[in-house]
Design an enzyme around this catalytic site. Structure first.
Site, PDB file in Angstrom:
ATOM      1  N   ASN B 385       0.821  -1.206   0.000  1.00  0.00           N
ATOM      2  CA  ASN B 385       0.000   0.000   0.000  1.00  0.00           C
ATOM      3  C   ASN B 385       0.859   1.262   0.000  1.00  0.00           C
ATOM      4  OD1 ASN B 385      -1.893   2.004   0.355  1.00  0.00           O
ATOM      5  ND2 ASN B 385      -3.028   0.953   1.951  1.00  0.00           N
ATOM      6  N   ASP B 386       1.339   1.656   1.164  1.00  0.00           N
ATOM      7  CA  ASP B 386       2.023   2.947   1.284  1.00  0.00           C
ATOM      8  C   ASP B 386       3.227   3.090   0.356  1.00  0.00           C
ATOM      9  OD1 ASP B 386       0.213   3.724   3.200  1.00  0.00           O
ATOM     10  OD2 ASP B 386       1.426   2.977   4.859  1.00  0.00           O
ATOM     11  N   VAL B 387       3.919   1.981   0.078  1.00  0.00           N
ATOM     12  CA  VAL B 387       5.133   2.068  -0.742  1.00  0.00           C
ATOM     13  C   VAL B 387       4.813   2.358  -2.206  1.00  0.00           C
ATOM     14  CG1 VAL B 387       6.465   0.566   0.762  1.00  0.00           C
ATOM     15  CG2 VAL B 387       5.224  -0.418  -1.179  1.00  0.00           C
TER      16      VAL B 387
END
Lengths: 94, 460
Positions: B385-387
């Site tokens: 997700n965040d990456v």
């Protein structure tokens, strides 16, 4: 300070400096195995436990010694084997 | 004879340094670990020889030492051999816990003979105690036995401050008084409680950094035990691991773009994102079925697989590799783009994929992968997700400045994910609202199996 303490402090300080220097530009891939490998090295505590064995003489000491030996041996044996297993995964295939 | 012993210990210390140094590069890492292990074996053997020669141990001590060491060694070996690669982080944490515990027990078992031994003994039980319970809580969080979300302890900070004061007061009393071992036991109890309080408020995603930090702590505790026993190998190896562990902790924290101080303050990084299907950004996302996604993959020229925490948590590495193999057989060019902190620990994803026999040349890191996305037909994101959040390129949000994989440069993006739930950073991923992005809502393992089935059914 006793000469012995001075010698120990010198060794400790130099060991810290070597520790800072020996880890350099490590690829992120190796962070976990490297942590695990360092974890295995502090299994050297087992040697300390063995030295402790020379000084305990009563039953509470024996119990404490047995637990410490269990912990130390688990750290050193498990630490090296699990690191080896991790690193075995890195061999190039094809 | 004593000179010989010291020289042997010195040689062992050298093997630890060389071993750690060789572990800096993939090609020599395995050899490095073996050199270090050989040094350790020699050090243990020579210590045993000295003990036998000196005849200082009582029979009871010999029995306790041998039984304890054999049982512990066996337990460690079995655990290390049997562990699933996905469960490895918590095992390392467990080994770290027992190392710290052993260091603390040494100071408790060895009556202080000098002021030096008393001071270092207090430091030993304090640091060793914190790492023992701290690493156990960390292992519990990674194993899912303790919830990965940050657990706020009521009055945590005042309690922590009180524990520190109590430990310090008892420690001073111990050193200034007549070295009463009960005071040392009191310091240990306070340290054990502090270890729990320290780790509980930290989220599961930050655990790798915490374990690395606790690893450095254990090294320091072992060095302190070395001062108590006046044993050089413990001081050298402990100091080495203490410093190396500290550097490694900083490297890991940098790779995650998370300052260590923020991690220790806790509160960020849930580890198990709440499943809220159709969360805040529901209006604009496009869903895709597994069969449609499979067809899209089958007719692509180049596919980049982006594995993340979701894949590691679902243990879906074998399914991912099976899908990649099936695509490769069809002539699709497949690579894996691995973010430095993908998985549960830095480097963990490479280990998982290698375990599933992903060809090494297909595993690409961040720098190698990013230029590739412009000529990629489909970026398949599995539980990351965040990456992948393009918001990281702008200032002013929790992921700002974090290195990301440029998946939004690919011609199309398929996101295999359980829900629109947030990642550790707790913000919406702008990628999901991109018109070129399609969402495939499923558990990583089930979703990949469905994709593979779809591939065989429609594109066989």
């Amino acid at each position: 300070m006793s000469p012995l303490l001075l010698a120990d402090l010198t060794v400790f300080t130099l060991a810290l400096l070597v520790g800072f220097e020996v880890i350099s530009k490590v690829p992120a891939t190796l962070h976990t195995p490297l942590m695990s490998g360092a974890n295995a090295i502090h299994g050297v505590v087992l040697i300390g436990v063995m030295l402790l064995a020379a000084t305990v003489t009563d039953i509470s000491g024996y119990i404490l010694l047995a637990i410490a030996a269990f912990f130390g041996a688990m750290n050193v044996a498990g630490g090296y084997v699990v690191t080896d297993r991790m690193l075995a995964m890195f061999r190039s295939r094809r | 004879m004593n000179t010989t012993i010291h020289l042997v210990y010195l040689a062992c210390a050298v093997s630890f340094v060389i071993g750690l140094h060789l572990m800096n590069a993939p090609a020599t890492a395995k050899k490095g670990n073996r050199i270090s292990a050989a040094g350790m074996a020699v050090a243990i053997a020579i210590t045993a020889v000295v003990l036998v020669r000196d005849h200082t141990m009582t029979t009871g001590a010999v029995v306790a030492l041998v039984i304890g060491a054999c049982a512990g060694g066996l337990a460690g070996l079995i655990a290390a051999r049997r562990v699933q690669m996905t469960a490895m982080p918590q095992l390392v944490s467990l080994f770290n816990a027992v190392g710290g515990g052993a260091a603390a027990l040494i100071a408790l078992g060895e009556p202080a003979a000098s002021n030096q031994a008393a001071v270092t003994g207090v430091l030993d039980v304090a640091i060793g105690g914190v790492t023992f319970t701290g690493s156990l809580v960390a292992a519990g969080k990674l194993a899912g036995r303790i919830p990965g979300r940050p657990i706020a302890v009521p009055f945590g900070r005042p309690i922590m401050a009180a524990l520190t004061l109590v430990a310090a007061a008892l420690g001073v009393w111990f050193v200034a008084g007549d070295f009463n071992q009960w005071l040392l036991a009191g310091v240990t109890v306070a340290a054990l409680a502090a270890g729990v309080l320290l780790t509980l408020p930290i989220g599961g995603a930050d655990m790798p950094v915490v374990i690395s930090l606790l690893n450095a702590f254990t090294g320091t505790a072992v060095a302190m035990a070395g001062f108590v026993l006046e044993s050089t190998p413990l001081i050298i190896a402990g100091g080495l691991v203490g410093a190396a562990g500290a550097i490694l902790t900083k490297l890991m924290a940098d790779a995650m773009n998370r300052p260590i101080t923020a991690i220790m303050a806790g509160g960020f990084g849930t580890g198990d994102a709440v499943a809220v299907a159709g969360g805040s950004g529901a209006a604009s996302v496009r869903e895709i079925t597994a069969d449609d996604a499979a067809i899209q993959l089958a007719y692509a020229g180049k596919v980049v697989i982006v594995p993340g925490y979701g894949l590691a948590a679902a243990q879906a590495q074998h399914e991912a590799v099976a899908l990649a193999e099936a695509l490769t057989e069809r002539g699709v060019e497949v690579t894996y783009a691995i973010h430095p902190v993908a998985g549960r620990m830095p480097g963990h994803m490479n280990v998982l994929l290698a375990e599933a026999n992903a060809p090494y040349p297909q595993l690409k890191d961040l720098e190698e992968s990013n230029p590739e996305f412009a000529r990629t037909d489909v970026a398949l994101i599995i539980g990351a997700n965040d990456v992948t959040n393009p918001a990281a390129r702008r200032p002013g949000n929790p992921v700002s400045g974090m290195p990301i994989l440029d998946v939004d440069k690919a011609r199309s993006v398929i996101v295999l994910k359980r829900s629109l739930g947030h990642g550790y950073a707790g913000i919406d991923n702008e990628l999901y609202a991109d018109p070129r992005t399609a969402m495939l809502f499923a558990d990583a393992k089930a979703g990949l199996a469905a994709l593979l089935a779809g591939l065989h059914a429609y594109a066989g």
